[in-house]
Design a protein around this motif. Structure first.
Motif, PDB file in Angstrom:
ATOM      1  N   GLN A 234      -8.058  14.971   2.105  1.00  0.00           N
ATOM      2  CA  GLN A 234      -6.763  15.089   1.612  1.00  0.00           C
ATOM      3  C   GLN A 234      -6.661  15.509   0.138  1.00  0.00           C
TER       4      GLN A 234
ATOM      5  N   GLU B 204      -5.189   8.044  -8.484  1.00  0.00           N
ATOM      6  CA  GLU B 204      -4.348   6.889  -8.397  1.00  0.00           C
ATOM      7  C   GLU B 204      -3.327   6.956  -7.288  1.00  0.00           C
ATOM      8  N   LEU B 205      -2.672   8.117  -6.894  1.00  0.00           N
ATOM      9  CA  LEU B 205      -1.808   8.166  -5.903  1.00  0.00           C
ATOM     10  C   LEU B 205      -2.422   7.764  -4.558  1.00  0.00           C
ATOM     11  N   ALA B 206      -3.761   8.054  -4.345  1.00  0.00           N
ATOM     12  CA  ALA B 206      -4.393   7.696  -3.222  1.00  0.00           C
ATOM     13  C   ALA B 206      -4.772   6.393  -3.000  1.00  0.00           C
ATOM     14  N   GLU B 207      -4.999   5.654  -4.322  1.00  0.00           N
ATOM     15  CA  GLU B 207      -5.411   4.241  -4.187  1.00  0.00           C
ATOM     16  C   GLU B 207      -3.884   3.557  -4.154  1.00  0.00           C
ATOM     17  N   VAL B 208      -2.801   3.960  -4.478  1.00  0.00           N
ATOM     18  CA  VAL B 208      -1.718   3.256  -4.247  1.00  0.00           C
ATOM     19  C   VAL B 208      -1.288   3.461  -2.686  1.00  0.00           C
ATOM     20  N   GLN B 209      -1.471   4.630  -1.930  1.00  0.00           N
ATOM     21  CA  GLN B 209      -1.284   4.831  -0.851  1.00  0.00           C
ATOM     22  C   GLN B 209      -2.183   4.086   0.444  1.00  0.00           C
ATOM     23  N   GLY B 210      -3.271   3.665  -0.266  1.00  0.00           N
ATOM     24  CA  GLY B 210      -4.113   2.798   0.318  1.00  0.00           C
ATOM     25  C   GLY B 210      -5.083   3.983   1.393  1.00  0.00           C
ATOM     26  N   LEU B 211      -5.313   4.999   0.766  1.00  0.00           N
ATOM     27  CA  LEU B 211      -6.288   5.899   1.753  1.00  0.00           C
ATOM     28  C   LEU B 211      -7.412   5.435   1.864  1.00  0.00           C
TER      29      LEU B 211
ATOM     30  N   GLN C  14     -10.209   9.680   4.259  1.00  0.00           N
ATOM     31  CA  GLN C  14      -8.812  10.528   3.971  1.00  0.00           C
ATOM     32  C   GLN C  14      -8.863  10.843   2.484  1.00  0.00           C
ATOM     33  N   PHE C  15      -9.393  10.218   1.667  1.00  0.00           N
ATOM     34  CA  PHE C  15      -9.322  10.492   0.202  1.00  0.00           C
ATOM     35  C   PHE C  15     -10.215  11.854   0.054  1.00  0.00           C
TER      36      PHE C  15
END
Length: 316
Positions: free
Chosen positions: A229, A214-221, A225-226
């Protein structure tokens, strides 16, 4: 009136002096008690510090402690010492279990004759080829299955079915498919290697906390990158567990495969020694396999410790 007033004033002053004199001992007693409590306070702090120190000692005992240098060699050295002691005391049958020095002499003889170096090189080539194929297949299948529901539906069930079938039981079928040469040996080793790597890597991927996704989706990775990282750091601990099992499995499979239509290799050397009752040569092969297994596993653990140095674990 003046006399009366003077008398009243004198009486009031006397009463005031009496009250002051009565109050003075009480105030002195309170001060003395306060000083006594102040003097006793350091003793209480010392006791509290001692209790906290004991609690810290108890907490430290839960940890395994500092890592001992060359700790993994203690077990093999102890086993070797017991073996040598039992052989020296003539508690072991030399025909079945030769003494360590007899095995060492046989190894030196085979090395001098050039047989042992050739067999070792052949075994390393077979194990390395099968391991490379199995490692690649395990990683790719785990990523596809762990990051896609479609991939999981297509791959995971098939791998679980393959895991349930004894790998060495596939040898007759692979001989029919690939022939009796080197190809089927490498293919079997690859299967032995890829299964534990896939299982542990896939389990590590499935265990990644969804909050990181969810954090990766919010950050727009991006997808790349997903994976770089989030996925790779999260899957590395499980991957290294599977890698250690795969390295060991490659040597275990090699022992059996080199006894099937082989003309060289450590397994072939041991099989020939069985026909002639040369137990010392058989033990030479087992010792070499054991050394290779221990060295390869230690190398993987060293790489794991360096790559995952950010973790704080009991083994660290």
């Amino acid at each position: 009136m003046s006399a009366v007033t003077t008398s009243a004033t004198a009486a009031g002053d006397a009463a005031t002096d009496a009250e002051a004199s009565d109050a003075t001992p009480v105030e002195g007693a309170d001060a003395t008690a306060t000083e006594a409590a102040t003097d006793a306070a350091p003793v209480d702090r010392t006791a509290v510090g001692a209790v906290e120190g004991n609690a810290q000692v108890r907490r430290r005992r839960l940890s395994p402690g500092k890592r001992l240098p060359a700790a993994r060699l203690v077990g093999p050295v102890l086993f070797l010492a017991l073996w040598a002691a039992a052989s020296a005391a003539e508690q072991l049958d030399p025909a079945a279990i030769p003494a360590p020095w007899t095995v060492l002499e046989a190894g030196v003889r085979l090395w001098t004759a050039g047989t042992l170096p050739t067999d070792i090189l052949t075994s390393l080539q077979r194990a390395g080829s099968g391991f490379a194929i199995g490692l690649t297949a395990g990683i790719v299948l785990a990523l596809v299955s762990g990051l896609s529901r479609t991939g999981e539906a297509l791959i995971d069930g098939t791998v679980q079915l393959n895991r349930a079938i004894p790998t060495l039981g596939l040898i007759p079928l692979f001989i029919l498919w690939l022939g009796i040469g080197e190809t089927f040996k490498i293919a079997i080793i690859a299967i032995v290697v890829y299964i534990p790597i896939y299982l542990n890597t896939h389990a590590a991927l499935a265990g990644i906390d969804s909050r990181f996704v969810e954090l990766a989706e919010v950050q727009g990775l991006s997808r790349f990158q997903f994976v770089r990282q989030i996925v790779i750091p999260g899957a590395l601990p499980g991957f290294f567990v599977g890698l250690r099992l795969g390295v060991t499995g490659s040597w275990l499979g090699l022992v059996v495969l080199e006894q099937i239509n082989a003309t060289n290799g450590l397994g072939y050397m041991m099989f020939q020694a069985t026909n002639y009752g040369q137990s010392d040569v058989i033990l030479v092969g087992l010792v070499v396999y054991g050394i290779f297994g221990l060295v390869s596993d230690s190398a993987v653990r060293l790489i794991e410790r360096r790559v995952l140095s950010w973790r704080r674990t009991l083994s660290g």
